[in-house]
Design an enzyme around this catalytic site. Structure first.
Site, PDB file in Angstrom:
ATOM      1  N   GLU A 152      41.503 -11.220 -51.131  1.00 30.04           N
ATOM      2  CA  GLU A 152      41.336 -10.657 -49.785  1.00 30.04           C
ATOM      3  C   GLU A 152      40.712 -11.668 -48.834  1.00 30.04           C
ATOM      4  O   GLU A 152      41.104 -11.767 -47.676  1.00 30.04           O
ATOM      5  CB  GLU A 152      40.494  -9.375 -49.843  1.00 30.04           C
ATOM      6  CG  GLU A 152      41.265  -8.176 -50.342  1.00 30.04           C
ATOM      7  CD  GLU A 152      42.517  -7.883 -49.510  1.00 30.04           C
ATOM      8  OE1 GLU A 152      42.491  -8.130 -48.294  1.00 30.04           O
ATOM      9  OE2 GLU A 152      43.520  -7.437 -50.079  1.00 30.04           O
ATOM     10  N   TYR A 194      36.650  -4.432 -43.270  1.00 30.61           N
ATOM     11  CA  TYR A 194      38.001  -4.459 -43.830  1.00 30.61           C
ATOM     12  C   TYR A 194      37.973  -4.873 -45.313  1.00 30.61           C
ATOM     13  O   TYR A 194      38.554  -4.208 -46.170  1.00 30.61           O
ATOM     14  CB  TYR A 194      38.926  -5.412 -43.044  1.00 30.61           C
ATOM     15  CG  TYR A 194      40.148  -5.705 -43.862  1.00 30.61           C
ATOM     16  CD1 TYR A 194      41.162  -4.747 -43.954  1.00 30.61           C
ATOM     17  CD2 TYR A 194      40.248  -6.854 -44.645  1.00 30.61           C
ATOM     18  CE1 TYR A 194      42.257  -4.940 -44.780  1.00 30.61           C
ATOM     19  CE2 TYR A 194      41.332  -7.062 -45.468  1.00 30.61           C
ATOM     20  CZ  TYR A 194      42.329  -6.109 -45.535  1.00 30.61           C
ATOM     21  OH  TYR A 194      43.392  -6.294 -46.366  1.00 30.61           O
ATOM     22  N   ASP A 235      44.534  -3.748 -41.935  1.00 30.11           N
ATOM     23  CA  ASP A 235      44.722  -5.166 -41.614  1.00 30.11           C
ATOM     24  C   ASP A 235      45.800  -5.260 -40.530  1.00 30.11           C
ATOM     25  O   ASP A 235      46.298  -4.254 -40.036  1.00 30.11           O
ATOM     26  CB  ASP A 235      45.077  -5.975 -42.871  1.00 30.11           C
ATOM     27  CG  ASP A 235      46.532  -5.830 -43.251  1.00 30.11           C
ATOM     28  OD1 ASP A 235      47.156  -4.818 -42.854  1.00 30.11           O
ATOM     29  OD2 ASP A 235      47.076  -6.720 -43.924  1.00 30.11           O
TER      30      ASP A 235
END
Ligand code: SF4
Length: 289
Positions: free
Chosen positions: A35, A118, A136
Protein backbone atom coordinates in the site's frame (compact mmCIF):
# COMPACT_ATOMS: atom_id res chain seq x y z
CA UNK A 1 -27.98 -3.38 -1.11
CA UNK A 2 -26.60 -1.41 -4.08
CA UNK A 3 -27.28 -2.72 -7.58
CA UNK A 4 -23.55 -2.22 -8.22
CA UNK A 5 -22.54 -4.97 -5.81
CA UNK A 6 -23.30 -8.18 -7.67
CA UNK A 7 -21.96 -7.19 -11.09
CA UNK A 8 -18.73 -5.73 -9.70
CA UNK A 9 -18.12 -8.62 -7.30
CA UNK A 10 -18.74 -11.15 -10.07
CA UNK A 11 -16.49 -9.25 -12.46
CA UNK A 12 -13.73 -9.18 -9.85
CA UNK A 13 -14.02 -12.90 -9.27
CA UNK A 14 -13.14 -13.50 -12.92
CA UNK A 15 -10.80 -10.61 -13.77
CA UNK A 16 -8.77 -9.86 -10.65
CA UNK A 17 -5.02 -9.76 -11.12
CA UNK A 18 -2.89 -12.27 -9.34
CA UNK A 19 -0.84 -9.88 -7.18
CA UNK A 20 1.45 -11.15 -4.42
CA UNK A 21 -0.01 -8.91 -1.72
CA UNK A 22 -3.46 -10.30 -2.50
CA UNK A 23 -2.58 -13.98 -2.17
CA UNK A 24 -4.18 -15.88 0.69
CA UNK A 25 -0.77 -16.37 2.27
CA UNK A 26 0.23 -12.68 2.10
CA UNK A 27 1.07 -11.23 5.51
CA UNK A 28 -0.32 -7.96 6.81
CA UNK A 29 3.22 -6.63 6.52
CA UNK A 30 3.24 -7.49 2.80
CA UNK A 31 -0.06 -5.62 2.42
CA UNK A 32 1.22 -2.58 4.30
CA UNK A 33 4.42 -2.45 2.22
CA UNK A 34 2.42 -2.77 -1.00
CA UNK A 35 0.00 0.00 0.00
CA UNK A 36 2.80 2.42 0.80
CA UNK A 37 4.63 1.58 -2.44
CA UNK A 38 1.47 1.81 -4.58
CA UNK A 39 0.50 5.23 -3.29
CA UNK A 40 2.38 7.05 -6.02
CA UNK A 41 3.86 4.29 -8.16
CA UNK A 42 2.24 1.94 -10.71
CA UNK A 43 1.87 -1.79 -10.00
CA UNK A 44 4.37 -2.84 -12.69
CA UNK A 45 7.16 -0.84 -11.04
CA UNK A 46 6.18 -1.87 -7.53
CA UNK A 47 6.17 -5.64 -8.18
CA UNK A 48 9.95 -6.29 -8.33
CA UNK A 49 10.79 -3.90 -5.49
CA UNK A 50 8.03 -5.33 -3.29
CA UNK A 51 9.29 -8.88 -3.92
CA UNK A 52 12.89 -7.97 -3.11
CA UNK A 53 11.80 -6.00 -0.02
CA UNK A 54 9.74 -8.88 1.39
CA UNK A 55 12.50 -11.35 0.69
CA UNK A 56 15.02 -9.24 2.52
CA UNK A 57 12.72 -8.02 5.28
CA UNK A 58 9.91 -10.57 5.66
CA UNK A 59 8.77 -8.99 8.94
CA UNK A 60 8.63 -5.49 10.42
CA UNK A 61 11.28 -6.59 12.93
CA UNK A 62 13.70 -7.46 10.13
CA UNK A 63 13.38 -3.98 8.64
CA UNK A 64 13.52 -2.24 12.01
CA UNK A 65 16.84 -3.98 12.69
CA UNK A 66 18.68 -2.23 9.85
CA UNK A 67 19.54 1.48 9.45
CA UNK A 68 16.89 3.55 7.71
CA UNK A 69 19.39 4.29 4.93
CA UNK A 70 19.12 0.63 3.87
CA UNK A 71 15.39 1.10 3.35
CA UNK A 72 16.05 4.22 1.27
CA UNK A 73 18.61 2.31 -0.82
CA UNK A 74 16.23 -0.60 -1.41
CA UNK A 75 13.49 1.83 -2.38
CA UNK A 76 15.47 2.37 -5.58
CA UNK A 77 13.65 4.36 -8.22
CA UNK A 78 10.09 4.06 -6.91
CA UNK A 79 10.05 7.82 -6.32
CA UNK A 80 8.99 9.85 -3.29
CA UNK A 81 11.64 8.11 -1.13
CA UNK A 82 10.33 9.64 2.08
CA UNK A 83 7.94 6.71 1.92
CA UNK A 84 10.90 4.39 2.63
CA UNK A 85 11.70 6.34 5.79
CA UNK A 86 8.05 6.20 6.81
CA UNK A 87 7.91 2.43 6.33
CA UNK A 88 11.06 2.07 8.41
CA UNK A 89 9.56 4.23 11.15
CA UNK A 90 6.31 2.24 11.01
CA UNK A 91 8.23 -1.05 11.28
CA UNK A 92 10.10 0.29 14.30
CA UNK A 93 6.84 1.35 15.96
CA UNK A 94 5.28 -2.06 15.25
CA UNK A 95 8.20 -3.72 17.04
CA UNK A 96 8.12 -1.30 19.96
CA UNK A 97 4.37 -1.07 20.48
CA UNK A 98 2.94 -4.29 19.08
CA UNK A 99 5.55 -7.00 19.60
CA UNK A 100 6.36 -7.00 15.90
CA UNK A 101 2.78 -7.81 14.78
CA UNK A 102 0.88 -5.39 12.53
CA UNK A 103 -2.08 -4.26 14.66
CA UNK A 104 -5.56 -5.21 13.48
CA UNK A 105 -7.28 -2.23 15.06
CA UNK A 106 -7.90 0.74 12.76
CA UNK A 107 -7.01 3.34 15.38
CA UNK A 108 -3.75 1.57 16.21
CA UNK A 109 -2.93 1.30 12.52
CA UNK A 110 -3.55 5.01 12.05
CA UNK A 111 -1.27 5.77 14.99
CA UNK A 112 1.73 4.21 13.18
CA UNK A 113 4.09 6.82 11.73
CA UNK A 114 3.28 7.64 8.13
CA UNK A 115 0.11 5.54 8.07
CA UNK A 116 -2.80 7.79 7.17
CA UNK A 117 -6.52 7.27 6.96
CA UNK A 118 -6.43 5.56 3.58
CA UNK A 119 -3.53 3.19 4.30
CA UNK A 120 -4.95 2.16 7.67
CA UNK A 121 -8.35 1.36 6.13
CA UNK A 122 -6.73 -0.50 3.23
CA UNK A 123 -4.60 -2.70 5.53
CA UNK A 124 -7.51 -3.38 7.90
CA UNK A 125 -9.71 -4.31 4.95
CA UNK A 126 -7.29 -6.21 2.70
CA UNK A 127 -5.19 -7.93 5.36
CA UNK A 128 -7.79 -8.49 8.07
CA UNK A 129 -11.05 -8.62 6.10
CA UNK A 130 -12.66 -5.75 8.00
CA UNK A 131 -15.44 -3.46 6.80
CA UNK A 132 -14.11 0.03 6.06
CA UNK A 133 -14.48 2.75 3.45
CA UNK A 134 -11.32 2.46 1.34
CA UNK A 135 -11.08 5.41 -1.01
CA UNK A 136 -8.11 5.62 -3.33
CA UNK A 137 -8.07 7.50 -6.65
CA UNK A 138 -9.40 4.47 -8.56
CA UNK A 139 -12.35 3.95 -6.23
CA UNK A 140 -13.13 7.66 -6.17
CA UNK A 141 -13.20 7.75 -9.98
CA UNK A 142 -15.48 4.71 -10.35
CA UNK A 143 -17.96 6.04 -7.79
CA UNK A 144 -17.87 9.56 -9.26
CA UNK A 145 -18.78 8.13 -12.66
CA UNK A 146 -21.15 5.30 -11.82
CA UNK A 147 -23.07 7.12 -9.08
CA UNK A 148 -22.19 10.80 -9.41
CA UNK A 149 -22.43 11.14 -13.19
CA UNK A 150 -19.12 13.01 -13.31
CA UNK A 151 -16.03 12.14 -15.27
CA UNK A 152 -13.70 12.75 -12.32
CA UNK A 153 -14.06 13.42 -8.60
CA UNK A 154 -13.06 16.76 -7.04
CA UNK A 155 -9.29 17.32 -6.72
CA UNK A 156 -9.46 16.62 -2.96
CA UNK A 157 -11.63 14.12 -1.16
CA UNK A 158 -14.93 15.64 -0.06
CA UNK A 159 -17.30 14.77 2.76
CA UNK A 160 -20.04 14.00 0.24
CA UNK A 161 -17.80 11.47 -1.51
CA UNK A 162 -16.97 9.77 1.75
CA UNK A 163 -20.68 9.60 2.65
CA UNK A 164 -21.53 8.16 -0.77
CA UNK A 165 -18.80 5.51 -0.41
CA UNK A 166 -20.09 4.63 3.07
CA UNK A 167 -23.67 4.34 1.76
CA UNK A 168 -22.66 1.89 -0.93
CA UNK A 169 -20.41 -0.27 1.31
CA UNK A 170 -21.91 -3.78 1.68
CA UNK A 171 -23.21 -4.49 5.18
CA UNK A 172 -21.56 -7.87 5.60
CA UNK A 173 -17.92 -7.61 6.68
CA UNK A 174 -16.27 -10.11 4.33
CA UNK A 175 -18.28 -8.84 1.35
CA UNK A 176 -17.34 -5.26 2.21
CA UNK A 177 -13.65 -6.20 2.21
CA UNK A 178 -13.95 -7.87 -1.21
CA UNK A 179 -16.01 -4.94 -2.49
CA UNK A 180 -13.22 -2.51 -1.52
CA UNK A 181 -10.62 -4.32 -3.58
CA UNK A 182 -13.05 -5.12 -6.41
CA UNK A 183 -14.01 -1.47 -7.06
CA UNK A 184 -10.35 -0.54 -6.91
CA UNK A 185 -9.51 -3.20 -9.49
CA UNK A 186 -12.33 -2.04 -11.77
CA UNK A 187 -10.87 1.48 -11.65
CA UNK A 188 -7.38 0.19 -12.38
CA UNK A 189 -8.31 -2.11 -15.27
CA UNK A 190 -11.54 -0.85 -16.87
CA UNK A 191 -12.70 2.52 -15.57
CA UNK A 192 -9.31 4.12 -16.13
CA UNK A 193 -8.68 7.86 -15.92
CA UNK A 194 -8.18 8.62 -19.59
CA UNK A 195 -9.74 5.80 -21.56
CA UNK A 196 -12.48 3.99 -19.69
CA UNK A 197 -13.50 0.77 -21.43
CA UNK A 198 -17.24 1.08 -20.85
CA UNK A 199 -17.90 -1.73 -23.32
CA UNK A 200 -16.15 -4.13 -20.92
CA UNK A 201 -17.66 -2.72 -17.74
CA UNK A 202 -20.04 -4.81 -15.62
CA UNK A 203 -22.05 -1.74 -14.54
CA UNK A 204 -22.22 0.05 -17.90
CA UNK A 205 -26.03 -0.31 -18.06
CA UNK A 206 -26.46 1.68 -14.85
CA UNK A 207 -23.48 4.06 -14.94
CA UNK A 208 -24.75 7.62 -14.49
CA UNK A 209 -21.87 9.21 -16.36
CA UNK A 210 -22.15 6.90 -19.35
CA UNK A 211 -25.94 7.29 -19.48
CA UNK A 212 -25.50 11.08 -19.46
CA UNK A 213 -23.34 10.83 -22.60
CA UNK A 214 -19.97 11.01 -20.82
CA UNK A 215 -19.90 14.80 -20.24
CA UNK A 216 -16.42 16.33 -19.87
CA UNK A 217 -15.11 17.21 -16.41
CA UNK A 218 -15.95 20.81 -15.52
CA UNK A 219 -15.00 20.97 -11.84
CA UNK A 220 -12.12 22.87 -10.19
CA UNK A 221 -8.76 22.80 -11.99
CA UNK A 222 -6.70 19.69 -11.32
CA UNK A 223 -3.05 19.83 -10.46
CA UNK A 224 -0.82 18.25 -13.08
CA UNK A 225 2.53 17.01 -11.91
CA UNK A 226 5.42 18.38 -13.89
CA UNK A 227 8.69 16.48 -13.76
CA UNK A 228 11.41 17.70 -16.15
CA UNK A 229 13.47 20.46 -14.61
CA UNK A 230 11.67 20.37 -11.25
CA UNK A 231 13.22 20.22 -7.81
CA UNK A 232 11.74 16.75 -7.57
CA UNK A 233 13.71 15.57 -10.58
CA UNK A 234 16.83 17.17 -9.15
CA UNK A 235 16.28 15.41 -5.80
CA UNK A 236 15.85 12.12 -7.67
CA UNK A 237 19.20 12.56 -9.41
CA UNK A 238 21.00 13.36 -6.15
CA UNK A 239 19.36 10.40 -4.40
CA UNK A 240 20.47 8.07 -7.20
CA UNK A 241 24.11 9.10 -6.64
CA UNK A 242 23.81 8.52 -2.88
CA UNK A 243 22.06 5.17 -3.37
CA UNK A 244 24.55 3.86 -5.90
CA UNK A 245 27.61 4.74 -3.81
CA UNK A 246 29.19 2.26 -1.41
CA UNK A 247 30.06 4.98 1.08
CA UNK A 248 30.07 8.75 1.51
CA UNK A 249 29.77 10.85 -1.63
CA UNK A 250 31.79 14.02 -2.22
CA UNK A 251 29.85 17.14 -3.21
CA UNK A 252 31.66 17.17 -6.58
CA UNK A 253 29.86 13.92 -7.56
CA UNK A 254 26.53 15.57 -6.87
CA UNK A 255 27.54 18.65 -8.87
CA UNK A 256 27.99 16.42 -11.91
CA UNK A 257 24.36 15.26 -12.09
CA UNK A 258 22.63 18.67 -11.96
CA UNK A 259 23.96 21.80 -13.56
CA UNK A 260 22.03 24.58 -11.86
CA UNK A 261 23.78 25.35 -8.62
CA UNK A 262 20.95 27.13 -6.78
CA UNK A 263 18.45 24.39 -7.56
CA UNK A 264 20.93 21.66 -6.66
CA UNK A 265 21.71 23.31 -3.34
CA UNK A 266 18.02 23.70 -2.61
CA UNK A 267 17.35 20.05 -3.42
CA UNK A 268 20.26 18.88 -1.28
CA UNK A 269 19.10 21.04 1.62
CA UNK A 270 15.65 19.49 1.24
CA UNK A 271 17.04 15.95 1.34
CA UNK A 272 19.02 16.78 4.49
CA UNK A 273 15.97 18.37 6.12
CA UNK A 274 13.82 15.35 5.25
CA UNK A 275 16.36 12.93 6.72
CA UNK A 276 16.91 11.22 3.37
CA UNK A 277 20.59 12.20 3.40
CA UNK A 278 23.07 13.13 6.09
CA UNK A 279 26.23 15.22 6.07
CA UNK A 280 29.21 13.07 7.09
CA UNK A 281 31.99 15.59 6.47
CA UNK A 282 32.40 19.21 5.38
CA UNK A 283 31.67 18.27 1.77
CA UNK A 284 30.46 14.70 1.88
CA UNK A 285 27.05 13.13 2.17
CA UNK A 286 25.52 9.67 2.63
CA UNK A 287 22.23 7.88 3.14
CA UNK A 288 21.02 8.03 6.76
CA UNK A 289 22.28 5.60 9.41
S1 SF4 B 1 -19.51 2.39 -17.63
FE1 SF4 B 1 -17.56 3.32 -18.15
S2 SF4 B 1 -17.43 5.16 -16.93
FE2 SF4 B 1 -19.08 3.93 -16.06
S3 SF4 B 1 -18.12 2.80 -14.41
FE3 SF4 B 1 -18.02 1.51 -16.23
S4 SF4 B 1 -16.04 1.98 -17.21
FE4 SF4 B 1 -16.48 3.58 -15.71
Amino acid sequence: MSTLHDPILRWYDVHQRDLPWRSASASAWSVLVSEVMLQQTPVSRVLPVHAAWLERWPTPAALAAVPSGEAVRAWGRLGYPRRALRLHAAATAVVERHDGEIPTDLTELKALPGVGEYTAAAVASFAFGQRHVVLDTNVRRVLARALGGQELPAPSLTRAERDRAADVLPAEEATAATWAVAVMELGALVCTANQPRCEACPVAAQCAWRLAGRPAYDGPARRTQAWAGTDRQCRGRLMAVLRDADGPVHRSSLDLVWEQTAQRERALAGLLADGLAIRVGPDSYALPD
